[in-house]
Design a protein around this motif. Structure first.
Motif, PDB file in Angstrom:
ATOM      1  N   SER A 144       0.857 -36.278  29.113  1.00 25.77           N
ATOM      2  CA  SER A 144       2.190 -36.311  28.498  1.00 25.77           C
ATOM      3  C   SER A 144       2.207 -35.475  27.226  1.00 25.77           C
ATOM      4  CB  SER A 144       2.601 -37.754  28.197  1.00 25.77           C
ATOM      5  OG  SER A 144       1.785 -38.325  27.190  1.00 25.77           O
ATOM      6  N   ALA A 145       1.097 -35.474  26.483  1.00 28.68           N
ATOM      7  CA  ALA A 145       1.009 -34.647  25.277  1.00 28.68           C
ATOM      8  C   ALA A 145       0.883 -33.177  25.655  1.00 28.68           C
ATOM      9  CB  ALA A 145      -0.168 -35.082  24.427  1.00 28.68           C
ATOM     10  N   VAL A 217     -13.043 -36.692  27.151  1.00 25.03           N
ATOM     11  CA  VAL A 217     -12.755 -36.244  28.517  1.00 25.03           C
ATOM     12  C   VAL A 217     -11.420 -35.500  28.555  1.00 25.03           C
ATOM     13  CG1 VAL A 217     -12.227 -37.031  30.867  1.00 25.03           C
ATOM     14  CG2 VAL A 217     -14.096 -38.099  29.583  1.00 25.03           C
ATOM     15  N   ALA A 218     -10.411 -36.041  27.875  1.00 21.29           N
ATOM     16  CA  ALA A 218      -9.094 -35.397  27.849  1.00 21.29           C
ATOM     17  C   ALA A 218      -9.167 -34.013  27.204  1.00 21.29           C
ATOM     18  CB  ALA A 218      -8.102 -36.283  27.101  1.00 21.29           C
ATOM     19  N   ARG A 219      -9.928 -33.897  26.132  1.00 23.58           N
ATOM     20  CA  ARG A 219     -10.054 -32.601  25.458  1.00 23.58           C
ATOM     21  C   ARG A 219     -10.839 -31.598  26.312  1.00 23.58           C
ATOM     22  NH1 ARG A 219      -8.164 -33.215  20.364  1.00 23.58           N
ATOM     23  NH2 ARG A 219      -7.910 -35.402  19.726  1.00 23.58           N
ATOM     24  N   LYS A 220     -11.760 -32.113  27.122  1.00 22.29           N
ATOM     25  CA  LYS A 220     -12.565 -31.238  27.984  1.00 22.29           C
ATOM     26  C   LYS A 220     -11.734 -30.662  29.123  1.00 22.29           C
ATOM     27  CE  LYS A 220     -16.625 -31.296  31.034  1.00 22.29           C
ATOM     28  NZ  LYS A 220     -17.750 -32.128  31.564  1.00 22.29           N
ATOM     29  N   PRO A 227      -3.238 -34.683  20.221  1.00 25.22           N
ATOM     30  CA  PRO A 227      -3.372 -35.808  19.280  1.00 25.22           C
ATOM     31  C   PRO A 227      -4.478 -36.738  19.765  1.00 25.22           C
ATOM     32  CG  PRO A 227      -1.086 -35.524  20.011  1.00 25.22           C
ATOM     33  CD  PRO A 227      -1.934 -34.663  20.885  1.00 25.22           C
ATOM     34  N   TYR A 228      -4.913 -37.637  18.908  1.00 25.27           N
ATOM     35  CA  TYR A 228      -5.934 -38.613  19.315  1.00 25.27           C
ATOM     36  C   TYR A 228      -5.385 -39.458  20.466  1.00 25.27           C
ATOM     37  CZ  TYR A 228      -9.343 -42.403  19.071  1.00 25.27           C
ATOM     38  OH  TYR A 228     -10.305 -43.331  19.384  1.00 25.27           O
ATOM     39  N   LEU A 229      -6.227 -39.729  21.446  1.00 26.49           N
ATOM     40  CA  LEU A 229      -5.793 -40.410  22.659  1.00 26.49           C
ATOM     41  C   LEU A 229      -5.200 -41.787  22.377  1.00 26.49           C
ATOM     42  CD1 LEU A 229      -5.635 -40.061  25.712  1.00 26.49           C
ATOM     43  CD2 LEU A 229      -7.917 -41.047  25.896  1.00 26.49           C
ATOM     44  N   ARG A 234      -0.131 -45.197  22.464  1.00 21.08           N
ATOM     45  CA  ARG A 234       0.867 -46.025  21.778  1.00 21.08           C
ATOM     46  C   ARG A 234       2.213 -45.315  21.632  1.00 21.08           C
ATOM     47  NH1 ARG A 234      -1.025 -50.807  18.335  1.00 21.08           N
ATOM     48  NH2 ARG A 234      -2.883 -51.416  19.474  1.00 21.08           N
ATOM     49  N   ASN A 235       2.302 -44.124  22.188  1.00 18.20           N
ATOM     50  CA  ASN A 235       3.581 -43.408  22.189  1.00 18.20           C
ATOM     51  C   ASN A 235       4.309 -43.582  23.524  1.00 18.20           C
ATOM     52  OD1 ASN A 235       5.384 -41.804  20.652  1.00 18.20           O
ATOM     53  ND2 ASN A 235       4.799 -39.994  21.819  1.00 18.20           N
TER      54      ASN A 235
END
Length: 515
Positions: A144-145, A217-220, A227-229, A234-235
């Motif tokens: 989503s980000a 994992v998300a950044r990889k 943003p921080y996962l 929480r968004n």
């Protein structure tokens, strides 16, 4: 009249805002996917451009607005994980949750690294107006980000404590224990102690181990520029839960929680001719036996299988058993096996007397909708809690797979089949479940389009989401009150001691003066 319909259709289509929707449903289990499939199908039929990541694509050529990225290969990861042994109740809750997140992590990484998924992620021209995501594994929330769109979480059952935290929903450990705990109703002291301890431990484990791990994992696989996962999680705009207040415990919900229920129940269809013939001829009645999609009957231990076969062979009914292999050792004459049954249509037949089930939520909803009482044989996850709910409602009897005997299973099946109180009660519950102003699908579609129209649902966000844990639990206020109380008590103590010293000194001085 025909021209009028055409004009109306044309005008309507001109004012329908068609959105681009991303669906991310990662779990290779048809019991999960059958809840989500009606949603992405209906959104596509309403003219929205829908892209879905799923291990169970519909592959319907008539859905021209639908693009499905097939993740069926992840079923092999699930098979190799040996789920039945990795989440049994002999293991500690720590082991069960570790195994669960290990499996989810393996599936998520395999899917994120899949070339068609990577092509979607790297497509700079791709934009979405909203993302619906199965709210189980946080690495997927980062999509989503990546696409800078609102996120709606959705589950095929309830959600864990951390899911409620994400939208600021109250989760009192004494009133609403986590769905992994087999507690319900009025909890005793040690159950409340266990539930509170689990709530604290699980949050620490999730927020300080799972989230940092999956942030990497998300950044990889998605992007370094995220943003921080934990902040992404929480968004979330809204959380769709496949629960209802009839067969689930009552709890307070913030506006961002939408309860769906009966998402996968289908219109009655004709049975295959061979099954129709067998069922019509079985005037004595039929027991339907299936352990769902995540528990394979063929993987049962030999000891468990022999106890089940022993009980079934002595029943005065035919048995339809979903058995996934070609051969059932010592198959009784009254047992008919198939690798697959059209379960909803079988349960709708008038001669089905009992559903012997592992206690999955979807199976439970199907049985209640068809007016069929149950015997529950839970294995793992939310199944023990679901069976407890069925027993509490008076529509089932429960069997402990670790301790039951052949005779106990036989007696439970005959009791539920022959005692009319179970069937009468399940019909009553079925009527309650059906008496709703909107179907679960209608609610899911309406609220999805609501989030699209308003570009999120920030206005429904609970202030609890933005409060730190010490503020939410009033720990700072409690600490302040304790500090003031202790300080006041200390000052009062010192004043009292000092006063007594003055009094004693004055008395001593008076005596000396008198002398």
């Amino acid at each position: 009249m025909y021209k009028l319909v055409l004009i109306f259709t044309f005008v309507y289509l001109q004012y329908v805002e068609c959105a681009k929707i991303l669906g991310v449903f990662i779990i290779p289990s048809i019991s999960h996917q059958c809840v989500f499939q009606p949603i992405w199908k209906e959104l596509s039929l309403r003219g929205h451009e829908v892209t879905v990541l799923t291990p169970n694509p519909l592959k319907d050529p008539t859905l021209v607005n639908l693009t499905e990225i097939d993740l069926e290969f992840t079923y092999e990861i699930l098979r190799k994980s040996n789920l039945q042994d990795s989440m049994t109740k002999e293991q500690s809750m720590l082991q069960i949750i570790n195994n669960m997140y290990k499996l989810l992590g393996d599936i998520a990484e395999a899917e994120l690294s899949h070339p068609p998924v990577q092509s979607l992620i790297k497509d700079k021209n791709k934009k979405f107006d909203v993302m619906l995501v199965e709210f189980l594994h946080p690495a997927m929330y980062a999509l989503s980000a990546r696409f800078n769109c609102p996120m709606i979480g959705i589950t095929s059952l309830g959600t864990f404590i951390v899911g409620h935290d994400a939208v600021g929903n109250p989760s009192h450990p004494g009133l609403n224990p986590d769905l992994l705990l087999p507690f319900m109703g009025s909890l005793g002291f040690f159950e409340r102690l266990y539930s509170m301890s689990f709530a604290i431990w699980y949050r620490l484990y999730y927020y300080y181990y799972i989230i940092p791990q999956q942030d990497k994992v998300a950044r990889k696989y998605i992007s370094e520029n995220l943003p921080y996962l934990g902040d992404i999680e929480r968004n979330v705009s809204m959380l769709f839960l496949n629960v209802n207040p009839i067969i689930h415990p009552i709890r307070p919900n913030v506006p961002a929680i939408v309860e769906l229920g009966k998402m996968h129940i289908q219109v009655k269809k004709p049975l295959p001719p061979d099954l129709q013939k067998e069922l019509d001829a079985s005037k004595e009645g039929v027991i339907y036996f299936s352990l769902g999609s995540n528990v394979r009957s063929a993987n049962m231990s030999e000891e468990l299988r022999e106890k089940v076969i022993g009980a079934l062979s002595e029943l005065p009914y035919k048995v339809f058993w979903k058995w996934e292999d070609d051969y059932l050792p010592n198959q009784p004459k009254n047992v008919i096996t198939r690798k697959w049954f059209p379960q909803q249509d079988v349960l709708n037949h008038r001669n089905i007397k009992v559903f012997l089930t592992q206690g999955g939520l979807q199976s439970m909803e199907e049985a209640i909708s068809s007016g069929v009482p149950l015997v529950g044989m839970p294995f793992f996850g939310d199944q023990p809690l679901n069976v407890m709910k069925m027993v509490h409602l008076g529509i089932a009897k429960g069997i402990d797979i670790q301790e039951f005997t052949k005779d106990e299973l036989k007696e439970a099946l005959i009791e539920v089949a022959e005692n009319p109180k179970y069937r009468n009660k399940v019909k009553e519950i079925s009527n309650l479940l059906s008496d709703v102003p909107m179907t679960g699908l209608e609610k899911a579609v309406w609220w999805t389009e609501y989030v699209i129209r308003h570009k999120g649902a920030r206005h429904l966000r609970s202030p609890a989401v933005d409060m730190s844990i010490y503020q939410y639990l009033f720990l700072d206020v409690i600490a302040f009150v304790l500090a003031v109380t202790v300080l006041s008590s200390f000052i009062l103590y010192k004043i009292t001691v000092f006063s007594f010293k003055l009094i004693r000194k004055s008395k001593t001085g008076a005596k000396q003066k008198t002398s």
